[in-house]
Write a protein that holds these residues in place. Structure first.
Motif: not given
Length: 324
Positions: A180-194
């Motif tokens: 549920r938090n993948v999009d949030l972490v990506r929006s913060l600038g993460a290059d990759h999300v696991i």
């Protein structure tokens, strides 16, 4: 004044909003009228007295510090002797025990002018979490341009700041979080999300120059598999855990101390200490747009017990804030 008081260890039901005497600033302290405060895993650990070995410091049978809360933002009411650079009426933010109250006393060195562009609610979300991330990445791990960094617990209070700070330092950032938090972490600038519900980063085969662990949900050996042979593992053990324990994350810290002298990897612990200098750095980063606090929910002071339940049961993302 109204304050959230805890007389014994236990669930959120042990928290009560009561009228208590306001604190009086000693030399080197400031009295702040609190406009907003924020919840942290720190508060959860004090609520439950967990891990139990920490009660030697917290208080054996009940917490020594009876008013909960740590992060705050508000206006300076009174300045104690010896405090420089602050005066009554200044809008400030910082850290001090007892922040879930209408007034809090804080050491002058743990308080600084709040970022001008943030509301009190947003500013209250910054101090402990962002300072922890700043110390872990900049001071402990020495993150710089081109480094590969993995943040385990990227959607939490510290994690959301850690992702942004690592990017601000020029690193290639991987964030680990739930679906549920993948999009949030990506929006913060993460290059990759696991997504940890689908993949275990400790068994994925990729290694990182820096792993910042904010959860403590793997063994030391598993964490080391994700770190390059001469890389750095930073352990904080600051997560919210289900159930009580005797030693909690301290068991992981003990293993680190036993193993560290015999391996090439740097295995380190994260000492988070408030300072006005770090608050100034964070204010500059906020004002320049490099980091932004993420607020999940806000609650009024009299609903702090409900806010604590949300933090504990619903695994809140980013920060939960209390308005006073």
């Amino acid at each position: 004044m109204r304050a959230v008081v805890q007389d014994r260890y236990g669930s959120a039901d042990t928290l009560e909003v009561r009228e208590v005497d306001p604190p009086v600033p000693a030399a080197g302290e400031v009295l702040v009228r609190v406009h907003a405060a924020a919840l942290n895993a720190y508060d959860w650990h004090f609520l439950h007295g967990d891990p139990k070995i920490a009660r030697l410091v917290m208080g054996l049978r009940a917490p020594k510090a009876r008013i909960r809360g740590r992060d705050f933002a508000g206006r300076v009411e009174t300045v104690g002797a010896g405090v420089e650079g602050l005066r009554p009426g200044d809008e400030v933010y910082g850290e001090a025990d007892g922040a879930f109250a209408e007034f809090v006393c804080a050491a002058g060195d743990a308080v600084g002018p709040k970022p001008a562009g943030l509301s009190f609610e947003e500013a209250a979300a910054v101090p402990l979490a962002a300072n922890t991330a700043l110390i872990g990445l900049r001071d402990v791990a020495g993150v710089g341009a081109g480094r590969t960094v993995l943040v385990n617990g990227a959607s939490g209070g510290v994690g959301t700041f850690a992702v942004q700070l690592a990017k601000a330092f020029g690193a290639e950032v991987t964030g680990v979080c739930s679906t549920r938090n993948v999009d949030l972490v990506r929006s913060l600038g993460a290059d990759h999300v696991i997504d940890y519900t689908r993949q275990d980063f400790t068994r994925a085969g990729r290694r990182y120059e820096v792993v910042l662990d904010l959860v403590g949900n793997h063994s030391l050996g598993a964490f080391r598999r994700a770190v390059t042979p001469t890389g750095t593992l930073v352990l904080s053990g600051g997560g919210v855990f289900e159930g009580g324990s005797l030693v909690g994350p301290m068991g992981l810290f003990l293993k680190r101390r036993l193993v560290s002298p015999f391996v090439r990897q740097r295995l380190l612990e994260l000492p988070a200490r408030p300072s006005r200098a770090n608050l100034a750095t964070l204010r500059e980063l906020v004002d320049s747009g490099k980091i932004t606090p993420v607020v999940d929910r806000t609650y009024p002071l009299n609903e702090v017990p409900e806010a604590m339940r949300y933090l504990e049961v619903e695994h809140a993302r980013a920060k939960v804030v209390v308005t006073v």
